[in-house]
Design a protein around this motif. Structure first.
Motif, PDB file in Angstrom:
ATOM      1  N   ASP A  39     113.437  11.905  26.189  1.00  0.00           N
ATOM      2  CA  ASP A  39     112.575  10.679  25.900  1.00  0.00           C
ATOM      3  C   ASP A  39     111.119  10.862  26.364  1.00  0.00           C
ATOM      4  OD1 ASP A  39     114.954   9.312  25.138  1.00  0.00           O
ATOM      5  OD2 ASP A  39     115.527   9.017  27.400  1.00  0.00           O
ATOM      6  N   PHE A  40     111.033  11.861  27.308  1.00  0.00           N
ATOM      7  CA  PHE A  40     109.498  12.043  27.632  1.00  0.00           C
ATOM      8  C   PHE A  40     108.926  12.733  26.826  1.00  0.00           C
ATOM      9  CE2 PHE A  40     111.426  11.143  31.861  1.00  0.00           C
ATOM     10  CZ  PHE A  40     110.533  10.241  32.584  1.00  0.00           C
ATOM     11  N   GLY A  41     109.702  13.660  25.926  1.00  0.00           N
ATOM     12  CA  GLY A  41     108.959  14.519  24.743  1.00  0.00           C
ATOM     13  C   GLY A  41     108.476  13.446  23.788  1.00  0.00           C
ATOM     14  N   LYS A  42     109.206  12.585  23.374  1.00  0.00           N
ATOM     15  CA  LYS A  42     109.016  11.684  22.257  1.00  0.00           C
ATOM     16  C   LYS A  42     107.721  10.701  22.785  1.00  0.00           C
ATOM     17  CE  LYS A  42     113.556  11.090  20.235  1.00  0.00           C
ATOM     18  NZ  LYS A  42     114.480  10.061  20.096  1.00  0.00           N
ATOM     19  N   LEU A  43     107.627  10.342  23.871  1.00  0.00           N
ATOM     20  CA  LEU A  43     106.657   9.533  24.532  1.00  0.00           C
ATOM     21  C   LEU A  43     105.297  10.180  24.473  1.00  0.00           C
ATOM     22  CD1 LEU A  43     105.757   6.808  25.831  1.00  0.00           C
ATOM     23  CD2 LEU A  43     105.940   7.959  27.978  1.00  0.00           C
ATOM     24  N   ALA A  44     105.566  11.544  24.872  1.00  0.00           N
ATOM     25  CA  ALA A  44     104.099  12.238  24.936  1.00  0.00           C
ATOM     26  C   ALA A  44     103.630  12.658  23.467  1.00  0.00           C
ATOM     27  CB  ALA A  44     104.652  13.771  25.483  1.00  0.00           C
ATOM     28  N   ALA A  45     104.396  12.666  22.558  1.00  0.00           N
ATOM     29  CA  ALA A  45     103.988  12.770  21.069  1.00  0.00           C
ATOM     30  C   ALA A  45     103.192  11.327  20.751  1.00  0.00           C
ATOM     31  CB  ALA A  45     105.015  13.054  20.165  1.00  0.00           C
ATOM     32  N   VAL A  46     103.920  10.380  21.071  1.00  0.00           N
ATOM     33  CA  VAL A  46     103.456   9.265  20.806  1.00  0.00           C
ATOM     34  C   VAL A  46     101.960   8.933  21.370  1.00  0.00           C
ATOM     35  CG1 VAL A  46     103.787   6.563  20.926  1.00  0.00           C
ATOM     36  CG2 VAL A  46     105.613   7.934  19.922  1.00  0.00           C
ATOM     37  N   TYR A  47     102.091   9.188  22.863  1.00  0.00           N
ATOM     38  CA  TYR A  47     100.776   9.139  23.535  1.00  0.00           C
ATOM     39  C   TYR A  47      99.502   9.900  23.075  1.00  0.00           C
ATOM     40  CZ  TYR A  47     102.174   6.475  27.571  1.00  0.00           C
ATOM     41  OH  TYR A  47     102.523   5.474  28.624  1.00  0.00           O
ATOM     42  N   ILE A  48      99.643  11.031  22.290  1.00  0.00           N
ATOM     43  CA  ILE A  48      98.464  11.711  21.824  1.00  0.00           C
ATOM     44  C   ILE A  48      98.063  10.696  20.809  1.00  0.00           C
ATOM     45  CG2 ILE A  48      97.929  13.285  20.087  1.00  0.00           C
ATOM     46  CD1 ILE A  48     100.479  15.214  21.163  1.00  0.00           C
ATOM     47  N   PHE A  49      98.524   9.906  19.888  1.00  0.00           N
ATOM     48  CA  PHE A  49      97.831   9.173  19.068  1.00  0.00           C
ATOM     49  C   PHE A  49      97.316   7.976  19.716  1.00  0.00           C
ATOM     50  CE2 PHE A  49     101.028  11.352  16.405  1.00  0.00           C
ATOM     51  CZ  PHE A  49     100.212  11.796  15.493  1.00  0.00           C
ATOM     52  N   ILE A  50      98.227   7.357  20.644  1.00  0.00           N
ATOM     53  CA  ILE A  50      97.811   6.117  21.445  1.00  0.00           C
ATOM     54  C   ILE A  50      96.431   6.427  22.135  1.00  0.00           C
ATOM     55  CG2 ILE A  50      98.478   4.237  23.140  1.00  0.00           C
ATOM     56  CD1 ILE A  50      99.798   4.009  20.378  1.00  0.00           C
ATOM     57  N   GLU A  51      96.424   7.476  22.865  1.00  0.00           N
ATOM     58  CA  GLU A  51      95.093   7.742  24.109  1.00  0.00           C
ATOM     59  C   GLU A  51      93.993   7.909  23.069  1.00  0.00           C
ATOM     60  OE1 GLU A  51      95.030   7.108  27.067  1.00  0.00           O
ATOM     61  OE2 GLU A  51      97.081   6.462  26.683  1.00  0.00           O
ATOM     62  N   LEU A  52      94.125   8.578  22.089  1.00  0.00           N
ATOM     63  CA  LEU A  52      93.037   9.031  21.020  1.00  0.00           C
ATOM     64  C   LEU A  52      92.392   7.673  20.489  1.00  0.00           C
ATOM     65  CD1 LEU A  52      91.148  10.882  19.383  1.00  0.00           C
ATOM     66  CD2 LEU A  52      92.772  10.870  17.830  1.00  0.00           C
ATOM     67  N   ALA A  53      93.457   6.718  20.203  1.00  0.00           N
ATOM     68  CA  ALA A  53      92.820   5.235  19.542  1.00  0.00           C
ATOM     69  C   ALA A  53      92.511   4.601  20.404  1.00  0.00           C
ATOM     70  CB  ALA A  53      94.185   4.676  19.063  1.00  0.00           C
ATOM     71  N   ASN A  54      92.910   4.461  21.736  1.00  0.00           N
ATOM     72  CA  ASN A  54      92.424   3.849  23.011  1.00  0.00           C
ATOM     73  C   ASN A  54      91.010   4.179  23.245  1.00  0.00           C
ATOM     74  OD1 ASN A  54      92.567   2.074  24.981  1.00  0.00           O
ATOM     75  ND2 ASN A  54      93.660   3.141  26.355  1.00  0.00           N
ATOM     76  N   HIS A  55      90.636   5.571  23.047  1.00  0.00           N
ATOM     77  CA  HIS A  55      89.432   5.777  23.600  1.00  0.00           C
ATOM     78  C   HIS A  55      88.324   5.553  22.191  1.00  0.00           C
ATOM     79  CE1 HIS A  55      89.919   8.169  27.079  1.00  0.00           C
ATOM     80  NE2 HIS A  55      90.835   8.698  26.327  1.00  0.00           N
ATOM     81  N   VAL A  56      88.790   5.437  21.207  1.00  0.00           N
ATOM     82  CA  VAL A  56      87.908   5.160  19.770  1.00  0.00           C
ATOM     83  C   VAL A  56      87.748   3.556  19.919  1.00  0.00           C
ATOM     84  CG1 VAL A  56      87.837   4.825  17.182  1.00  0.00           C
ATOM     85  CG2 VAL A  56      88.827   7.002  18.651  1.00  0.00           C
ATOM     86  N   SER A  57      88.966   2.763  20.212  1.00  0.00           N
ATOM     87  CA  SER A  57      88.720   1.129  20.328  1.00  0.00           C
ATOM     88  C   SER A  57      88.040   0.808  21.404  1.00  0.00           C
ATOM     89  CB  SER A  57      90.217   0.622  20.223  1.00  0.00           C
ATOM     90  OG  SER A  57      90.778   0.991  21.655  1.00  0.00           O
TER      91      SER A  57
END
Length: 182
Positions: A39-57
């Motif tokens: 579960d933590f591994g899946k979330l870590a993979a998703v967070y890569i995209f989310i945090e990158l998009a968060n910085h851009v937005s």
């Protein structure tokens, strides 16, 4: 007067950092006992995209509002609307990209697949940059106490939500719910 405001802001900033660390660490320990490593591994993979998009937005508008000497309500709301529109656009791109990605997976994997988790988690992008915009207003006036109270309630709400979902057996969805609520 300014000296007292700066000392108060520093005090509340330290309290904010400390409370955030304590709540995050405690929540992580509890969730680590309740959830699988997968579960933590899946979330870590998703967070890569989310945090990158968060910085851009965020696009630096919230920081610009703090650094600008004076601004009127029109400039503030223009920045907020721009950040919101950009966040909606980036969220849409993430959801669309995740849907295209999910076409390459078997139908049985889709409920907990990374693309579906990314689609749901990307909803948090609508709130985070916009909250930073309003936070900048309090930072500019050195009213860090309000920021500390809001963030503490937000972090505690997310922690309780995540723990409740984990105890209810939702697995990775408890981590996603924690992220969205926080």
């Amino acid at each position: 007067m300014l000296k007292n405001k700066i000392l108060g802001a520093t005090f509340w900033s330290i309290i904010n950092s400390g409370l955030t660390q304590i709540i995050s660490f405690t929540t992580f320990i509890v969730l680590a006992r309740l959830l699988d490593l997968d579960d933590f591994g899946k979330l870590a993979a998703v967070y890569i995209f989310i945090e990158l998009a968060n910085h851009v937005s965020g696009f630096g508008f919230a920081d610009a509002l703090v650094q600008k000497y004076k601004y009127d309500d029109r400039q503030f709301w223009s920045a907020c609307w721009f950040i919101l529109i950009l966040s909606v656009f980036i969220t849409g791109l993430l959801i669309l990209g995740a849907q295209i990605w999910s076409l390459f997976l078997s139908p049985t994997d889709r409920a907990t697949s990374l693309p579906f988790l990314l689609s749901v988690t990307s909803i948090s992008l609508l709130f985070s940059p916009l909250s930073n915009c309003f936070e900048s207003k309090y930072r500019k006036s050195l009213d860090i106490r309000v920021i500390t109270l809001i963030k503490s309630v937000s972090n505690l709400s997310g922690a309780f939500c995540g723990i409740f979902f984990a105890l209810s057996g939702f697995g990775v969805w408890s981590l996603i719910a924690q992220k969205i609520v926080t």
